[in-house]
Enzyme design. Structure first.
Site, PDB file in Angstrom:
ATOM      1  N   TRP A   1     -31.900  35.696  25.012  1.00 25.07           N
ATOM      2  CA  TRP A   1     -31.660  35.693  23.569  1.00 25.07           C
ATOM      3  C   TRP A   1     -30.459  36.523  23.150  1.00 25.07           C
ATOM      4  CZ3 TRP A   1     -31.714  40.741  22.517  1.00 25.07           C
ATOM      5  CH2 TRP A   1     -32.512  41.555  23.324  1.00 25.07           C
ATOM      6  N   ASN A   2     -29.906  37.371  24.049  1.00 25.68           N
ATOM      7  CA  ASN A   2     -28.915  38.344  23.560  1.00 25.68           C
ATOM      8  C   ASN A   2     -27.551  37.749  23.234  1.00 25.68           C
ATOM      9  OD1 ASN A   2     -28.458  37.975  26.275  1.00 25.68           O
ATOM     10  ND2 ASN A   2     -28.023  40.121  26.706  1.00 25.68           N
TER      11      ASN A   2
ATOM     12  N   LYS B   1     -33.200  25.419  28.809  1.00 27.94           N
ATOM     13  CA  LYS B   1     -34.392  26.019  28.190  1.00 27.94           C
ATOM     14  C   LYS B   1     -33.924  27.343  27.566  1.00 27.94           C
ATOM     15  CE  LYS B   1     -37.128  28.804  28.442  1.00 27.94           C
ATOM     16  NZ  LYS B   1     -37.192  29.849  27.360  1.00 27.94           N
ATOM     17  N   PRO B   2     -33.588  27.298  26.270  1.00 31.42           N
ATOM     18  CA  PRO B   2     -33.108  28.532  25.640  1.00 31.42           C
ATOM     19  C   PRO B   2     -34.249  29.521  25.415  1.00 31.42           C
ATOM     20  CG  PRO B   2     -33.299  26.800  23.988  1.00 31.42           C
ATOM     21  CD  PRO B   2     -33.680  26.184  25.318  1.00 31.42           C
TER      22      PRO B   2
ATOM     23  N   GLY C   1     -31.402  36.613  32.751  1.00 34.37           N
ATOM     24  CA  GLY C   1     -32.539  37.286  32.130  1.00 34.37           C
ATOM     25  C   GLY C   1     -32.959  38.467  32.984  1.00 34.37           C
ATOM     26  N   SER C   2     -34.221  38.827  32.871  1.00 33.10           N
ATOM     27  CA  SER C   2     -34.703  40.023  33.553  1.00 33.10           C
ATOM     28  C   SER C   2     -34.835  39.798  35.061  1.00 33.10           C
ATOM     29  CB  SER C   2     -36.064  40.426  32.984  1.00 33.10           C
ATOM     30  OG  SER C   2     -36.991  39.391  33.197  1.00 33.10           O
TER      31      SER C   2
ATOM     32  N   GLU D   1     -28.313  35.791  37.169  1.00 31.77           N
ATOM     33  CA  GLU D   1     -27.618  36.864  36.440  1.00 31.77           C
ATOM     34  C   GLU D   1     -28.713  37.743  35.850  1.00 31.77           C
ATOM     35  OE1 GLU D   1     -24.543  37.343  36.526  1.00 31.77           O
ATOM     36  OE2 GLU D   1     -23.645  35.409  37.004  1.00 31.77           O
ATOM     37  N   LEU D   2     -29.007  38.858  36.522  1.00 29.72           N
ATOM     38  CA  LEU D   2     -30.205  39.624  36.165  1.00 29.72           C
ATOM     39  C   LEU D   2     -29.853  40.945  35.500  1.00 29.72           C
ATOM     40  CD1 LEU D   2     -32.158  38.689  39.420  1.00 29.72           C
ATOM     41  CD2 LEU D   2     -32.053  37.473  37.235  1.00 29.72           C
TER      42      LEU D   2
ATOM     43  N   CYS E   1     -26.683  43.052  29.410  1.00 30.92           N
ATOM     44  CA  CYS E   1     -26.912  43.500  30.784  1.00 30.92           C
ATOM     45  C   CYS E   1     -25.730  44.315  31.280  1.00 30.92           C
ATOM     46  CB  CYS E   1     -27.203  42.323  31.700  1.00 30.92           C
ATOM     47  SG  CYS E   1     -26.017  41.009  31.518  1.00 30.92           S
TER      48      CYS E   1
ATOM     49  N   GLU F   1     -33.402  49.641  32.475  1.00 28.20           N
ATOM     50  CA  GLU F   1     -32.406  49.101  31.554  1.00 28.20           C
ATOM     51  C   GLU F   1     -32.837  49.449  30.130  1.00 28.20           C
ATOM     52  OE1 GLU F   1     -31.956  44.870  32.085  1.00 28.20           O
ATOM     53  OE2 GLU F   1     -29.838  44.995  31.563  1.00 28.20           O
TER      54      GLU F   1
ATOM     55  N   SER G   1     -16.185  41.563  30.583  1.00 25.32           N
ATOM     56  CA  SER G   1     -16.421  40.123  30.457  1.00 25.32           C
ATOM     57  C   SER G   1     -15.126  39.400  30.106  1.00 25.32           C
ATOM     58  CB  SER G   1     -17.453  39.854  29.354  1.00 25.32           C
ATOM     59  OG  SER G   1     -18.653  40.491  29.681  1.00 25.32           O
TER      60      SER G   1
HETATM   61  P1  ADP Z   1     -36.064  39.286  28.158  1.00 26.22           P
HETATM   62  O1  ADP Z   1     -37.062  40.304  28.595  1.00 26.22           O
HETATM   63  O2  ADP Z   1     -34.733  39.824  27.900  1.00 26.22           O
HETATM   64  O3  ADP Z   1     -36.553  38.369  27.083  1.00 26.22           O
HETATM   65  P2  ADP Z   1     -36.750  37.394  30.159  1.00 26.22           P
HETATM   66  O4  ADP Z   1     -36.335  37.424  31.579  1.00 26.22           O
HETATM   67  O5  ADP Z   1     -38.188  37.603  29.835  1.00 26.22           O
HETATM   68  O6  ADP Z   1     -35.806  38.415  29.438  1.00 26.22           O
HETATM   69  O7  ADP Z   1     -36.331  36.023  29.476  1.00 26.22           O
HETATM   70  C1  ADP Z   1     -35.162  35.315  29.798  1.00 26.22           C
HETATM   71  C2  ADP Z   1     -35.483  33.844  29.777  1.00 26.22           C
HETATM   72  O8  ADP Z   1     -36.496  33.585  30.747  1.00 26.22           O
HETATM   73  C3  ADP Z   1     -36.006  33.314  28.461  1.00 26.22           C
HETATM   74  O9  ADP Z   1     -35.483  32.005  28.263  1.00 26.22           O
HETATM   75  C4  ADP Z   1     -37.495  33.263  28.701  1.00 26.22           C
HETATM   76  O10 ADP Z   1     -38.148  32.300  27.905  1.00 26.22           O
HETATM   77  C5  ADP Z   1     -37.552  32.861  30.155  1.00 26.22           C
HETATM   78  N1  ADP Z   1     -38.805  33.218  30.847  1.00 26.22           N
HETATM   79  C6  ADP Z   1     -39.608  34.275  30.628  1.00 26.22           C
HETATM   80  N2  ADP Z   1     -40.640  34.265  31.475  1.00 26.22           N
HETATM   81  C7  ADP Z   1     -40.499  33.182  32.269  1.00 26.22           C
HETATM   82  C8  ADP Z   1     -41.235  32.620  33.366  1.00 26.22           C
HETATM   83  N3  ADP Z   1     -42.353  33.176  33.815  1.00 26.22           N
HETATM   84  N4  ADP Z   1     -40.773  31.484  33.931  1.00 26.22           N
HETATM   85  C9  ADP Z   1     -39.645  30.935  33.493  1.00 26.22           C
HETATM   86  N5  ADP Z   1     -38.894  31.401  32.479  1.00 26.22           N
HETATM   87  C10 ADP Z   1     -39.308  32.511  31.873  1.00 26.22           C
END
Ligand code: ADP
Length: 479
Positions: free
Chosen positions: A151-152, A175-176, A229-230, A251-252, A285, A382, A442
């Site tokens: 989302w950032n 999948k946003p 994401g995370s 990209e974590l 990140c 983080e 970046s």
């Molecule tokens: P944040 O903690 O910054 O929201 P996430 O890693 O939870 O980061 O989310 C990044 C993306 O991963 C989002 O699009 C979220 O919907 C998706 N996401 C979260 N959990 C899962 C999962 N178990 N499987 C697949 N996608 C996921």
């Protein structure tokens, strides 16, 4: 938001979810509902992948120039609509409008860069060492891709993947993040408008990411997953990719050290820190996470940084003069507050900020902490918020050891005027990116990505398109 697409985008059409469900998108500044977006489930995910698979061969067969020109048109139109995109980004994510416009420029640039790269995909031809055969290599698109984005940066985290994938000849399902689907839906509409054929880009917002993503990854027709994401979720997806050995780019998370040496230009380092820390309210990140400052300049650095951070205007992203918007949700405020409370408990001093205002909206003030013990939790996780914890060091060796003492390795920032030290640092800092005397790394023309638990794969640069290409080798007789 009446002129905003709020449905699923599958096979070139806007659709309700199969079961008719919708989910709410909130304004992080006050919790009000901005939109009710169609909520994809497994059936919709399968439809989206069917569309991407059906479109794959024809898209891969288009002339590279044609793909490049569609991407270039996307770039032009996004720039033309900067204000509209910026407003949507600001509303659903919270960042100030000026920063949102900066994201639009950055995000659009990936379409321009990869428009230019689409026509430079090439292989090689060579003689085998023994002279008896010839080796030919060619590049092919990997096939249908899944993009899971955070989302950032609701536009740029998507365009950084869609640009190279389309340039390479791949079709995609996006999948946003559930917090910020509106920008991606707007982008899908724009891509349709500039001539991206039906099925090449599909967007499936959902309130149930785990189900939709597992359904897509459980299908062997999906050939590639790119995730931002995370680290926690990244590891889940890497495990899931094993069943069909899908290619993956990750990209974590990061835990960027920002190292200020005794010979640094302290004013310049403070200006760089403002960017590295405060861009996107610290919700990046690449955000400077740990400030490691030489004891000789620590006071001067902390005082100047606290003055600048303390003077920032916090408010709604869309209000004039706002420099710091709300964090994404109440969990984010709670997590940042907890890290600050724990650091203070461990001996840190709050120089500015340090207390969430409460009330509606998810605000947290710019905060500077000094005397933070190296082992404080805030130095190992983080932060993802506007907090700068400062720890001191007295030798380069200790600074490098501290910078590398993290499972992450996305970016490191270092400030020094000593060229020999720069040469040592670029080899000793364990991170995919290093900023020397700059708070911003970046760049669409540069390879963005990490090492260690920050992931693998690169976005942008000449490297970015390789994530979407397979190499095929043809053995030929010498004649
Ligand atoms: P944040 O903690 O910054 O929201 P996430 O890693 O939870 O980061 O989310 C990044 C993306 O991963 C989002 O699009 C979220 O919907 C998706 N996401 C979260 N959990 C899962 C999962 N178990 N499987 C697949 N996608 C996921």
């Amino acid at each position: 938001m009446s002129d905003q697409p709020e449905l699923l985008f599958i096979d070139g059409e806007w659709r309700e979810a199969n079961d008719g469900r919708r989910f709410e998108v909130e304004d992080p500044a006050d919790g009000s509902v901005l939109a009710r977006v169609a909520d994809a489930g497994e059936v919709d995910a399968a439809d989206a992948l069917d569309a991407a698979v059906a479109a794959q061969a024809a898209w891969a067969a288009t002339a590279p120039r044609e793909r490049g020109e569609v991407l270039r048109a996307a770039y032009e139109l996004i720039i033309e609509r900067t204000d509209d995109f910026a407003r949507t980004i600001s509303l659903e994510m919270g960042k100030p409008l000026a920063e949102a416009a900066g994201e639009v420029a950055y995000g659009a640039e990936f379409f321009r860069w990869f428009a230019e790269e689409a026509v430079r995909i090439h292989g090689r031809f060579m003689s085998a060492p023994d002279g008896k055969s010839r080796l030919l290599t060619l590049k092919r698109p990997v096939g249908p891709c899944l993009f899971v984005t955070p989302w950032n940066f609701p536009l740029a985290m998507g365009s950084r993947k869609i640009g190279p994938a389309l340039a390479a000849g791949c079709t995609v399902v996006v999948k946003p993040a559930e917090q910020t689907p509106l920008t991606m839906l707007k982008l899908a509409d724009l891509l349709r408008e500039v001539g991206v054929p039906a099925g090449v880009v599909n967007v499936v917002p959902t309130s149930d990411a785990a189900t939709v993503v597992s359904a897509l990854m459980g299908d062997d027709r999906l050939r590639k997953v790119s995730f931002t994401g995370s680290t926690e979720v990244g590891k889940i997806l890497v495990r899931q990719s094993a069943d069909h050995l899908q290619r993956v780019s990750m990209e974590l998370g990061g835990n960027a050290p920002f190292v200020v040496f005794e010979d640094a230009d302290v004013d310049a380092a403070v200006a760089g820190a403002m960017i590295a820390k405060m861009r996107n309210m610290g919700e990046a990140c690449t955000a400077a996470n740990r400030f490691l400052v030489h004891a000789d300049v620590a006071d001067a650095f902390a005082t100047a940084l606290a003055e600048k951070m303390g003077a920032m205007t916090v408010g709604r992203g869309q209000d004039d003069g706002t420099q710091v918007g709300p964090l994404i949700d109440s969990d984010a405020v709670e997590s940042v507050s907890q890290l600050v409370t724990d650091a203070v408990h461990d001996g840190a001093t709050v120089v500015t900020g340090g207390t969430a205002p409460g009330g509606p909206g998810h605000f947290y003030p710019p905060t500077v902490l000094t005397d933070v013990p190296a082992e404080a939790q805030i130095n190992s996780v983080e932060v993802f918020g506007p907090v700068a914890p400062i720890t001191t060091f007295t030798s380069e060796e200790d600074a490098v050891a501290a910078a590398n003492a993290t499972p992450y390795g996305l970016v490191a920032y270092a400030w020094t005027k000593d060229l020999a030290r720069v040469m040592r640092l670029q080899e000793s800092l364990q991170s995919g990116m290093i900023g020397i005397n700059t708070g911003l790394v970046s760049n669409p023309a540069a390879p963005f990505g990490g090492v260690k638990e920050s992931g693998f794969g690169r976005e942008g640069g000449f490297e970015g398109i390789e994530e979407y290409l397979d190499t095929a080798y043809v053995a030929l007789p010498a004649g």
